[in-house]
Write a protein that holds these residues in place. Sequence first.
Motif, PDB file in Angstrom:
ATOM      1  N   VAL A  75      76.489  81.365 -17.253  1.00  0.00           N
ATOM      2  CA  VAL A  75      77.236  82.143 -18.240  1.00  0.00           C
ATOM      3  C   VAL A  75      76.767  81.746 -19.634  1.00  0.00           C
ATOM      4  CG1 VAL A  75      79.516  82.705 -19.145  1.00  0.00           C
ATOM      5  CG2 VAL A  75      79.225  82.229 -16.701  1.00  0.00           C
ATOM      6  N   ARG A  76      76.497  82.735 -20.481  1.00  0.00           N
ATOM      7  CA  ARG A  76      76.069  82.488 -21.860  1.00  0.00           C
ATOM      8  C   ARG A  76      77.265  82.717 -22.784  1.00  0.00           C
ATOM      9  NH1 ARG A  76      72.748  85.475 -24.321  1.00  0.00           N
ATOM     10  NH2 ARG A  76      71.934  83.808 -25.646  1.00  0.00           N
ATOM     11  N   ALA A  77      77.887  81.622 -23.190  1.00  0.00           N
ATOM     12  CA  ALA A  77      79.064  81.736 -24.052  1.00  0.00           C
ATOM     13  C   ALA A  77      78.743  82.358 -25.409  1.00  0.00           C
ATOM     14  CB  ALA A  77      79.710  80.366 -24.228  1.00  0.00           C
ATOM     15  N   PRO A  78      77.582  82.072 -26.046  1.00  0.00           N
ATOM     16  CA  PRO A  78      77.283  82.756 -27.313  1.00  0.00           C
ATOM     17  C   PRO A  78      77.249  84.278 -27.168  1.00  0.00           C
ATOM     18  CG  PRO A  78      75.840  80.865 -27.017  1.00  0.00           C
ATOM     19  CD  PRO A  78      76.557  81.059 -25.723  1.00  0.00           C
ATOM     20  N   ALA A  79      76.737  84.762 -26.031  1.00  0.00           N
ATOM     21  CA  ALA A  79      76.730  86.205 -25.800  1.00  0.00           C
ATOM     22  C   ALA A  79      78.152  86.724 -25.636  1.00  0.00           C
ATOM     23  CB  ALA A  79      75.897  86.540 -24.561  1.00  0.00           C
ATOM     24  N   LEU A  80      79.019  85.933 -25.002  1.00  0.00           N
ATOM     25  CA  LEU A  80      80.418  86.334 -24.867  1.00  0.00           C
ATOM     26  C   LEU A  80      81.057  86.467 -26.242  1.00  0.00           C
ATOM     27  CD1 LEU A  80      82.907  86.900 -23.108  1.00  0.00           C
ATOM     28  CD2 LEU A  80      83.355  84.436 -23.090  1.00  0.00           C
ATOM     29  N   ALA A  81      80.745  85.556 -27.158  1.00  0.00           N
ATOM     30  CA  ALA A  81      81.295  85.645 -28.515  1.00  0.00           C
ATOM     31  C   ALA A  81      80.900  86.963 -29.169  1.00  0.00           C
ATOM     32  CB  ALA A  81      80.817  84.462 -29.349  1.00  0.00           C
ATOM     33  N   ALA A  82      79.627  87.364 -29.016  1.00  0.00           N
ATOM     34  CA  ALA A  82      79.166  88.624 -29.611  1.00  0.00           C
ATOM     35  C   ALA A  82      79.842  89.818 -28.951  1.00  0.00           C
ATOM     36  CB  ALA A  82      77.650  88.718 -29.487  1.00  0.00           C
ATOM     37  N   VAL A  83      80.013  89.761 -27.642  1.00  0.00           N
ATOM     38  CA  VAL A  83      80.654  90.861 -26.918  1.00  0.00           C
ATOM     39  C   VAL A  83      82.116  90.998 -27.333  1.00  0.00           C
ATOM     40  CG1 VAL A  83      81.461  91.572 -24.629  1.00  0.00           C
ATOM     41  CG2 VAL A  83      79.089  90.855 -24.938  1.00  0.00           C
ATOM     42  N   VAL A  84      82.814  89.887 -27.474  1.00  0.00           N
ATOM     43  CA  VAL A  84      84.222  89.926 -27.880  1.00  0.00           C
ATOM     44  C   VAL A  84      84.359  90.475 -29.291  1.00  0.00           C
ATOM     45  CG1 VAL A  84      86.273  88.536 -28.342  1.00  0.00           C
ATOM     46  CG2 VAL A  84      84.875  88.054 -26.337  1.00  0.00           C
ATOM     47  N   ALA A  85      83.489  90.024 -30.183  1.00  0.00           N
ATOM     48  CA  ALA A  85      83.538  90.512 -31.563  1.00  0.00           C
ATOM     49  C   ALA A  85      83.346  92.026 -31.609  1.00  0.00           C
ATOM     50  CB  ALA A  85      82.472  89.811 -32.405  1.00  0.00           C
ATOM     51  N   SER A  86      82.401  92.522 -30.833  1.00  0.00           N
ATOM     52  CA  SER A  86      82.134  93.959 -30.809  1.00  0.00           C
ATOM     53  C   SER A  86      83.292  94.730 -30.185  1.00  0.00           C
ATOM     54  CB  SER A  86      80.841  94.230 -30.037  1.00  0.00           C
ATOM     55  OG  SER A  86      80.603  95.611 -29.903  1.00  0.00           O
ATOM     56  N   ASP A 118      93.563  88.888 -20.472  1.00  0.00           N
ATOM     57  CA  ASP A 118      94.563  89.913 -20.756  1.00  0.00           C
ATOM     58  C   ASP A 118      93.955  91.100 -21.487  1.00  0.00           C
ATOM     59  OD1 ASP A 118      96.540  88.334 -19.687  1.00  0.00           O
ATOM     60  OD2 ASP A 118      97.191  87.512 -21.605  1.00  0.00           O
ATOM     61  N   LEU A 119      92.813  90.903 -22.122  1.00  0.00           N
ATOM     62  CA  LEU A 119      92.319  91.849 -23.118  1.00  0.00           C
ATOM     63  C   LEU A 119      91.111  92.668 -22.676  1.00  0.00           C
ATOM     64  CD1 LEU A 119      92.786  92.635 -26.164  1.00  0.00           C
ATOM     65  CD2 LEU A 119      91.001  90.970 -26.695  1.00  0.00           C
ATOM     66  N   LEU A 120      90.144  92.040 -21.994  1.00  0.00           N
ATOM     67  CA  LEU A 120      88.849  92.672 -21.745  1.00  0.00           C
ATOM     68  C   LEU A 120      88.795  93.400 -20.405  1.00  0.00           C
ATOM     69  CD1 LEU A 120      86.246  90.037 -22.992  1.00  0.00           C
ATOM     70  CD2 LEU A 120      87.151  92.015 -24.215  1.00  0.00           C
ATOM     71  N   THR A 121      88.049  94.484 -20.382  1.00  0.00           N
ATOM     72  CA  THR A 121      87.777  95.237 -19.167  1.00  0.00           C
ATOM     73  C   THR A 121      86.294  95.575 -19.144  1.00  0.00           C
ATOM     74  OG1 THR A 121      89.985  96.204 -19.153  1.00  0.00           O
ATOM     75  CG2 THR A 121      88.303  97.304 -17.826  1.00  0.00           C
ATOM     76  N   LEU A 122      85.646  95.363 -17.994  1.00  0.00           N
ATOM     77  CA  LEU A 122      84.237  95.706 -17.842  1.00  0.00           C
ATOM     78  C   LEU A 122      84.134  97.154 -17.376  1.00  0.00           C
ATOM     79  CD1 LEU A 122      81.248  94.917 -17.795  1.00  0.00           C
ATOM     80  CD2 LEU A 122      81.577  94.136 -15.432  1.00  0.00           C
ATOM     81  N   GLY A 123      83.588  98.009 -18.236  1.00  0.00           N
ATOM     82  CA  GLY A 123      83.425  99.417 -17.912  1.00  0.00           C
ATOM     83  C   GLY A 123      81.972  99.794 -17.783  1.00  0.00           C
ATOM     84  N   PRO A 124      81.689 101.055 -17.532  1.00  0.00           N
ATOM     85  CA  PRO A 124      80.301 101.505 -17.365  1.00  0.00           C
ATOM     86  C   PRO A 124      79.430 101.255 -18.589  1.00  0.00           C
ATOM     87  CG  PRO A 124      81.849 103.166 -16.580  1.00  0.00           C
ATOM     88  CD  PRO A 124      82.655 102.138 -17.298  1.00  0.00           C
ATOM     89  N   LYS A 125      80.049 101.264 -19.784  1.00  0.00           N
ATOM     90  CA  LYS A 125      79.272 101.105 -21.012  1.00  0.00           C
ATOM     91  C   LYS A 125      79.407  99.710 -21.619  1.00  0.00           C
ATOM     92  CE  LYS A 125      79.549 106.005 -22.196  1.00  0.00           C
ATOM     93  NZ  LYS A 125      79.930 107.012 -23.229  1.00  0.00           N
ATOM     94  N   GLY A 126      79.974  98.797 -20.888  1.00  0.00           N
ATOM     95  CA  GLY A 126      80.109  97.434 -21.395  1.00  0.00           C
ATOM     96  C   GLY A 126      81.553  96.978 -21.409  1.00  0.00           C
ATOM     97  N   MET A 127      81.834  95.919 -22.161  1.00  0.00           N
ATOM     98  CA  MET A 127      83.181  95.386 -22.270  1.00  0.00           C
ATOM     99  C   MET A 127      83.988  96.167 -23.301  1.00  0.00           C
ATOM    100  SD  MET A 127      83.896  92.732 -20.316  1.00  0.00           S
ATOM    101  CE  MET A 127      83.090  91.416 -19.367  1.00  0.00           C
ATOM    102  N   THR A 128      85.208  96.493 -22.945  1.00  0.00           N
ATOM    103  CA  THR A 128      86.121  97.148 -23.875  1.00  0.00           C
ATOM    104  C   THR A 128      87.376  96.300 -24.008  1.00  0.00           C
ATOM    105  OG1 THR A 128      87.110  98.458 -22.101  1.00  0.00           O
ATOM    106  CG2 THR A 128      85.280  99.454 -23.320  1.00  0.00           C
ATOM    107  N   ALA A 129      88.027  96.401 -25.161  1.00  0.00           N
ATOM    108  CA  ALA A 129      89.242  95.644 -25.429  1.00  0.00           C
ATOM    109  C   ALA A 129      90.425  96.584 -25.525  1.00  0.00           C
ATOM    110  CB  ALA A 129      89.098  94.845 -26.725  1.00  0.00           C
ATOM    111  N   ASP A 130      91.546  96.151 -25.021  1.00  0.00           N
ATOM    112  CA  ASP A 130      92.793  96.903 -25.104  1.00  0.00           C
ATOM    113  C   ASP A 130      93.377  96.707 -26.500  1.00  0.00           C
ATOM    114  OD1 ASP A 130      95.432  97.837 -24.950  1.00  0.00           O
ATOM    115  OD2 ASP A 130      95.562  97.384 -22.817  1.00  0.00           O
ATOM    116  N   ARG A 131      93.140  97.661 -27.395  1.00  0.00           N
ATOM    117  CA  ARG A 131      93.559  97.510 -28.784  1.00  0.00           C
ATOM    118  C   ARG A 131      95.088  97.495 -28.929  1.00  0.00           C
ATOM    119  NH1 ARG A 131      90.259  96.005 -32.786  1.00  0.00           N
ATOM    120  NH2 ARG A 131      91.449  97.292 -34.232  1.00  0.00           N
TER     121      ARG A 131
END
Length: 501
Positions: free
Chosen positions: A111-122, A205-218
């Motif tokens: 697992v690449r945690a720096p990539a997770l940080a970028a994905v969460v920010a986006s 609680d927040l992230l979901t993996l969808g067809p186009k990547g990770m999405t957050a429940d705003r």
Amino acid sequence: MTTNRATTGAGARTTAPTADLLARTERPDPTFAAAEVGAWPDDTTARLVRLGLLVPIEPAAVSVCTACGFDHVEPVQWAASAGAERRAYLVCPHEGMAVPLDPAVLRQWAVRAPALAAVVASAAGAAGAVTARVPGRVWKLGTLRLGGRVWVAFLAVGLTRPDAAAVVEAVPKLRAANALVFVPQTVPPPTVWADRAPVVVPLTDLLTLGPKGMTADRELLASAVTPATRPVPKEAGRTFPTPPGATWEQVTLVVGEHHVRVQVGSVTERFGFAEAGFADRRAKGAPDDAWALLGLLARSRGTLGTDDAVRTKSGGLKQKVGTLRTRLRGLLGIEADPFHPTRKGEPYRTRFTIHRDGPVVFPTPPGATWDDLTVTETSNGVVISMTVERRDVASAFDETGGHRRVGIATRGERRSAHTLSDLGLTDPDGAPTRAGAALLDLLRGGGRLTRPQGAPELLALGRALSQFFQLNAPPLAFDPGRARWVARFEAESLVPPSDRS
């Protein structure tokens, strides 16, 4: 070092990849073996690799021998072949032979945690650059406008490890009034933050993996940062002397038939249901529906879903939980939400600890059998899954076009995490009893355990499981032909041999 154990295939157990990924990120060495990613839905691994969240690493250095029944681990060896690929094998000391291994099942990913940080920010819509504040542990994600405020967002990993307080101390802005800290899975204890705790949001609680990547429940994210602006109501009785600055994560409720014991730190008080604000105004001397819901929540140890035995109209659970939320705020005087943010269709989960006064039991629904049950060993204890039948009413049309209401039944799943202590399988020092050790061996053996008929630890285990699940039929059967015990429920272990104590 990861040990290869299971193989992929049609019989692999499907799991939630996003939750698995986030849980693994909390570990110091977050890696996945082929057997683990093989339990995910098709193409999931490739999608996570494309997102940069997983990266292939060197194959597993050890593997479980499948040539004998001794369940031992041996080093993986490689030999050159006529083609371009090398052949993998291990040497079984019991059979005295080389055992071929499929290189595909030795594959591993980190697992690449720096990539997770970028994905969460986006996914969260943060503005600004992602920067590491503590390499491998804390990243600043930028700023977010939520609930009419500007928040400084961070991702922090491993805040339940022994060095968590030192990591927090190295980034003072983590404790700022406008800090919003994302954690992969586990909310850290309040002691990590010292004097000021920020808003903490678990990514599970927040992230979901969808067809186009990770999405957050705003909507969920906005609710997590919105403070309670109205006064905390208190309908009757007295209020617990909650220490200033206490959070729901510090609260423990022990619920009896007519009383509740409240503990926050070293402060403990006992309340009857009436003085706690749960008296039924229409029936003198009786508790109300909110008290019944609190008891059900205690039996399920803080998790409550639509499949649980809640007597309410369709959609009424949300209203009942809202009433309970109000009562708890009034009792404790803590304005924050006592429940984690909840997506539509997912169970409610408490931020506080809650259980029944007396022996812990599983909320087994009427009509359930051992065949409906799965017990899984994890690194944090055991996870229990039970298939439950939910009955509802739906509309239907007959051949003449007439409308009528019909009963329908759907199958769902109830899941909860427990410790061996919950099952009554530890001694006063917290160590597994002989029956507790037998349960772990049974799970690691896939529901089969070679012990003599009449083994006292297996008889004790059967009694403990029957009491915990409130099922009269025996949970274990002895197979005289093979001289072994067999579980009547599905048993499995997700803990690699190298991590077992």
